[in-house]
Scaffold this motif. Structure first.
Motif, PDB file in Angstrom:
ATOM      1  N   GLU A 142       0.779  -1.368   0.120  1.00 31.01           N
ATOM      2  CA  GLU A 142       0.031  -0.240  -0.003  1.00 31.01           C
ATOM      3  C   GLU A 142       0.808   1.371   0.175  1.00 31.01           C
ATOM      4  OE1 GLU A 142      -2.415  -0.270   3.469  1.00 31.01           O
ATOM      5  OE2 GLU A 142      -3.941  -1.921   2.439  1.00 31.01           O
ATOM      6  N   VAL A 145       0.244   4.965  -2.204  1.00 27.65           N
ATOM      7  CA  VAL A 145      -1.223   4.649  -2.532  1.00 27.65           C
ATOM      8  C   VAL A 145      -2.120   6.082  -2.127  1.00 27.65           C
ATOM      9  CG1 VAL A 145      -3.348   3.404  -2.772  1.00 27.65           C
ATOM     10  CG2 VAL A 145      -1.161   2.274  -2.843  1.00 27.65           C
ATOM     11  N   SER A 146      -1.641   6.268  -0.778  1.00 28.84           N
ATOM     12  CA  SER A 146      -2.504   7.552  -0.249  1.00 28.84           C
ATOM     13  C   SER A 146      -2.087   8.630  -0.999  1.00 28.84           C
ATOM     14  CB  SER A 146      -2.003   7.665   1.324  1.00 28.84           C
ATOM     15  OG  SER A 146      -0.469   7.756   1.454  1.00 28.84           O
ATOM     16  N   SER A 149      -4.164   8.986  -4.145  1.00 25.54           N
ATOM     17  CA  SER A 149      -5.736   9.494  -3.661  1.00 25.54           C
ATOM     18  C   SER A 149      -5.739  10.876  -3.437  1.00 25.54           C
ATOM     19  CB  SER A 149      -6.188   8.741  -2.458  1.00 25.54           C
ATOM     20  OG  SER A 149      -5.339   8.824  -1.325  1.00 25.54           O
ATOM     21  N   TYR A 210      -6.319   4.177  -9.891  1.00 24.52           N
ATOM     22  CA  TYR A 210      -6.202   3.912  -8.281  1.00 24.52           C
ATOM     23  C   TYR A 210      -7.321   2.735  -7.969  1.00 24.52           C
ATOM     24  CZ  TYR A 210      -7.683   4.533  -3.399  1.00 24.52           C
ATOM     25  OH  TYR A 210      -7.766   4.375  -2.051  1.00 24.52           O
ATOM     26  N   ASN A 211      -8.186   2.528  -8.693  1.00 27.17           N
ATOM     27  CA  ASN A 211      -9.310   1.291  -8.576  1.00 27.17           C
ATOM     28  C   ASN A 211      -8.446   0.152  -9.141  1.00 27.17           C
ATOM     29  OD1 ASN A 211     -11.213   2.967  -7.912  1.00 27.17           O
ATOM     30  ND2 ASN A 211     -12.505   2.603  -9.293  1.00 27.17           N
ATOM     31  N   VAL A 214      -6.027  -0.779  -6.196  1.00 31.72           N
ATOM     32  CA  VAL A 214      -6.513  -1.422  -4.944  1.00 31.72           C
ATOM     33  C   VAL A 214      -6.994  -2.734  -5.158  1.00 31.72           C
ATOM     34  CG1 VAL A 214      -8.641  -0.934  -3.364  1.00 31.72           C
ATOM     35  CG2 VAL A 214      -7.222   1.111  -4.033  1.00 31.72           C
ATOM     36  N   SER A 215      -7.772  -3.020  -6.240  1.00 26.95           N
ATOM     37  CA  SER A 215      -8.163  -4.219  -6.548  1.00 26.95           C
ATOM     38  C   SER A 215      -6.900  -5.321  -6.741  1.00 26.95           C
ATOM     39  CB  SER A 215      -8.863  -4.358  -8.110  1.00 26.95           C
ATOM     40  OG  SER A 215      -8.364  -4.071  -8.965  1.00 26.95           O
ATOM     41  N   ILE A 217      -4.093  -5.045  -4.959  1.00 29.15           N
ATOM     42  CA  ILE A 217      -3.657  -5.237  -3.530  1.00 29.15           C
ATOM     43  C   ILE A 217      -4.513  -6.150  -2.811  1.00 29.15           C
ATOM     44  CG2 ILE A 217      -3.337  -4.198  -1.237  1.00 29.15           C
ATOM     45  CD1 ILE A 217      -2.404  -1.467  -2.887  1.00 29.15           C
ATOM     46  N   ASP A 218      -5.705  -5.885  -2.950  1.00 31.01           N
ATOM     47  CA  ASP A 218      -6.851  -6.832  -2.279  1.00 31.01           C
ATOM     48  C   ASP A 218      -6.521  -8.265  -2.897  1.00 31.01           C
ATOM     49  OD1 ASP A 218      -7.895  -4.749  -1.135  1.00 31.01           O
ATOM     50  OD2 ASP A 218      -9.705  -4.456  -2.402  1.00 31.01           O
TER      51      ASP A 218
END
Length: 240
Positions: A142, A145-146, A149, A210-211, A214-215, A217-218
């Motif tokens: 992560e 990533v902030s 955003s 970003y999406n 995030v996907s 990373i998940d």
């Protein structure tokens, strides 16, 4: 008859080639027109202010590309790794399993190594090491990533600020000219709309990246958790 067919064939190829060349030329002209129009609109929106939005886009894309490369490198075949560790435990013990983890890339292999390194202290100690180091690896996934955003939120805010500045400029022109005709306020309103549009475009582009990040990373985290449970099961079986 064959000559006629040959002539018609050659003519047909020449005709289709001319059409293809025409379409290619038109596409090139449209491409040039689009870039020229984009450059023109960028200048009309105040290069100084629009440059800040452009910097947000460049920095956001740099972070997004770096994260995508890192996450793709961190993606491993966890099923194959678990099977390899299981075979190594059965044939060569803990040291052989640790060697498999050393030769494997990705956060899952690093987590496995930490668990195997503390298995002599007991399965509970190995489980705690896996959980603790899993948190460390999640933080690495992560990382930055902030900031991405932040640029997603910052770009439209800069656009809205440009809108406010453009409207202020429009009202200043009304005050100076003592007239509310469209010609007086058109410049300020144009700047307001252009900065808003560019800010929203930047936010949309970065939001897509970003999406995806995030996907990704998940997905990696889910594999980490699932494979960690399998590792503990393997260690319990090995200890028996």
């Amino acid at each position: 008859m064959k000559k006629v067919v040959n002539v018609l064939s050659v003519t047909g190829f020449m005709f289709f080639g001319a059409i293809q060349s025409t379409f290619a030329q038109e596409a090139a002209e449209e491409s040039r027109t689009f870039h020229q129009e984009l450059k023109l609109r960028f200048i009309e929106g105040d290069p100084g202010f629009m440059g800040i939005v452009l910097v947000a886009l460049i920095l956001g894309l740099a972070i997004a590309i770096e994260r995508i490369i890192y996450l793709n490198m961190a993606t491993t075949n966890t099923k194959k790794l678990v099977a390899s560790v299981d075979d190594a435990l059965s044939s060569g013990g803990i040291e052989a399993a640790k060697e498999v983890c050393r030769n494997s890339k990705g956060p899952v292999a690093s987590i496995f190594y930490q668990g195997l390194d503390r298995v002599d202290e007991g399965v509970d100690a190995a489980e705690k090491a896996v959980v603790s180091y899993g948190g460390v690896q999640m933080g690495l996934l992560e990382k930055n990533v902030s900031w991405l955003s932040l640029f997603i939120a910052l770009a439209p805010m800069l656009g809205f600020m440009g809108t406010v500045i453009g409207m202020i400029d429009a009202f200043d022109r009304i005050a100076v000219a003592n007239d509310i005709s469209p010609a007086v306020v058109a410049g300020g309103i144009k700047i307001a709309l252009l900065t808003t549009v560019f800010g929203l475009i930047v936010a949309i582009i970065l939001q897509i990246f970003y999406n995806y990040i995030v996907s990704k990373i998940d997905s990696i985290v889910n594999n980490m958790e699932d494979s960690s449970i399998q590792l503990i099961d393997l260690l319990v079986k090995y200890k028996k």
